[in-house]
Design a protein around this motif. Structure first.
Motif, PDB file in Angstrom:
ATOM      1  N   GLY A 183       1.245   1.595  -2.084  1.00 11.12           N
ATOM      2  CA  GLY A 183       1.220   2.511  -3.216  1.00 11.12           C
ATOM      3  C   GLY A 183       0.017   2.305  -4.102  1.00 11.12           C
ATOM      4  O   GLY A 183      -0.519   1.199  -4.205  1.00 11.12           O
ATOM      5  N   ALA A 184      -0.432   3.389  -4.737  1.00 11.89           N
ATOM      6  CA  ALA A 184      -1.568   3.323  -5.653  1.00 11.89           C
ATOM      7  C   ALA A 184      -1.266   4.144  -6.899  1.00 11.89           C
ATOM      8  O   ALA A 184      -0.775   5.277  -6.792  1.00 11.89           O
ATOM      9  CB  ALA A 184      -2.835   3.843  -4.972  1.00 11.89           C
ATOM     10  N   GLY A 185      -1.570   3.566  -8.057  1.00 10.67           N
ATOM     11  CA  GLY A 185      -1.393   4.296  -9.309  1.00 10.67           C
ATOM     12  C   GLY A 185      -2.393   5.415  -9.447  1.00 10.67           C
ATOM     13  O   GLY A 185      -2.151   6.368 -10.201  1.00 10.67           O
ATOM     14  N   GLU A 186      -3.516   5.310  -8.721  1.00 14.42           N
ATOM     15  CA  GLU A 186      -4.498   6.392  -8.711  1.00 14.42           C
ATOM     16  C   GLU A 186      -4.589   6.965  -7.296  1.00 14.42           C
ATOM     17  O   GLU A 186      -3.752   7.761  -6.912  1.00 14.42           O
ATOM     18  CB  GLU A 186      -5.850   5.892  -9.234  1.00 14.42           C
ATOM     19  CG  GLU A 186      -5.791   5.514 -10.718  1.00 14.42           C
ATOM     20  CD  GLU A 186      -7.110   5.043 -11.275  1.00 14.42           C
ATOM     21  OE1 GLU A 186      -8.149   5.215 -10.610  1.00 14.42           O
ATOM     22  OE2 GLU A 186      -7.112   4.494 -12.399  1.00 14.42           O
ATOM     23  N   SER A 187      -5.564   6.558  -6.477  1.00 16.73           N
ATOM     24  CA  SER A 187      -5.749   7.179  -5.163  1.00 16.73           C
ATOM     25  C   SER A 187      -5.790   6.159  -4.038  1.00 16.73           C
ATOM     26  O   SER A 187      -6.164   5.000  -4.237  1.00 16.73           O
ATOM     27  CB  SER A 187      -7.048   7.994  -5.145  1.00 16.73           C
ATOM     28  OG  SER A 187      -6.994   9.068  -6.046  1.00 16.73           O
TER      29      SER A 187
END
Length: 354
Positions: A183-187
């Motif tokens: 998972g990534a909080g941005e990209s």
């Protein structure tokens, strides 16, 4: 034999610490072979517990980790060995080995290996291997392996493998693998693989593969494969395959799933059970669509093949058992086998073109 040797080293370091609170060195307190908490030293330095460091260059061997309230200052450059943990500095670079852990208050760089974890308050870079986890408050860069997890408060860049999961509040760039999830909080950018799920709050770009499902808050672009479902908030572009369902406002490319839904669907689309193009001012199906039911609440441009084909406006052809074009003239709106544009709804089409 190993236990005896380790015990002897610990006793030696503890004795030196007690006897020489400020430490001593051969030939001097600045360099050579040192014993005790010498704040600035070059050479081979033995100490029970580091505190108030300035700079150590060379080989630094410690037997214990400092307490939380003791200062983590200074830099250690070279080879660091911690029994049980290589801690107690502000920055650490070179080769760091800890039976339990390796870390620094700010930055850790180089080759860092620990039985439990490797961590840095700011940035972690190089080759980082933690038996349980690898993490940093800032960026994690390089080859990063945590048998349970890899995490970063900033970006993760490089080859990143978390046996259970991998996550970052920023971007994950490179090869990213999580045994359960990524998972990534941005990209997410690069090759992103997860045995269960994969997600990004912004974009997922590259090769994205998930054992169950994947999603992006904005755009997903590239080769996107999931055993169950794929979803993106804005657009899904490239080669898109999902075992059960797929959805996004815009879907473009080669799209394959049992059921597919979107507002603008373009390319080659195969949905054995159901394809639905939602209504909207720019609602459209463009290209070739093959599905049991092709339900287009807008304009179809191209060819649809199915059992039931229905569209509001048609610029192309429908082939199926029942074919419905709602803006065709009466008597030509519902036809078997083939339906096409027979000149109905001209005003609607002119308004749409404008």
């Amino acid at each position: 034999m190993k236990k005896t040797t380790i015990s002897a080293v610990v006793v030696l370091l503890l004795s030196a610490q007690c006897a020489f609170s400020q430490g001593f060195g051969i030939p001097s307190k600045k360099g050579g072979i040192g014993f005790g908490n010498l704040p600035s030293f070059t050479g081979i330095r033995f100490n029970f517990k580091d505190s108030n460091l300035e700079k150590v260059n060379g080989i630094n061997i410690t037997a214990w980790a400092p307490k939380d309230d003791e200062l983590h200052t200074g830099d250690v450059n070279g080879i660091s060995v911690g029994i049980p943990m290589a801690l107690g500095s502000e920055n650490r670079s070179g080769i760091s080995l800890g039976i339990f852990g390796v870390g620094a208050r700010r930055n850790v760089s180089g080759i860092n290996i620990a039985g439990i974890g490797v961590g840095a308050g700011n940035n972690l870079s190089g080759i980082n291997i933690g038996g349980v986890g690898v993490g940093a408050g800032g960026d994690v860069t390089g080859f990063n392996l945590g048998l349970v997890g890899v995490g970063a408060g900033g970006d993760i860049k490089g080859i990143n493998i978390g046996g259970v999961g991998m996550g970052t509040s920023g971007n994950a760039i490179g090869f990213n693998f999580g045994g359960i999830g990524v998972g990534a909080g941005e990209s997410l950018k690069g090759i992103n693989l997860a045995l269960v799920g994969l997600g990004a709050s912004e974009n997922a770009i590259g090769l994205n593969v998930a054992g169950i499902g994947m999603g992006a808050g904005q755009k997903m672009t590239g080769i996107n494969l999931a055993a169950v479902g794929i979803g993106a908030g804005e657009s899904l572009t490239g080669i898109n395959f999902a075992g059960i369902g797929m959805g996004s406002k815009k879907i473009r490319g080669i799209n394959v799933a049992l059921a597919i839904g979107g507002q603008q669907v373009s390319g080659i689309t195969v949905a054995p059970i159901f394809l639905k193009v939602e209504s909207g001012s720019d609602s459209s199906l463009n290209g070739i669509s093959i599905s049991a039911v092709n339900a287009v609440q807008g304009t179809q441009n191209g060819l649809s093949i199915g059992i039931i084909n229905t569209t509001q406006r048609l610029r192309g052809m429908q082939i199926g058992i029942i074919n419905i074009v709602k803006d065709n003239p009466k008597g030509l709106r519902v036809l078997p086998i083939i339906n096409a544009n027979f000149g109905g709804g001209k005003k609607d089409r002119i308004d749409q073109d404008q």
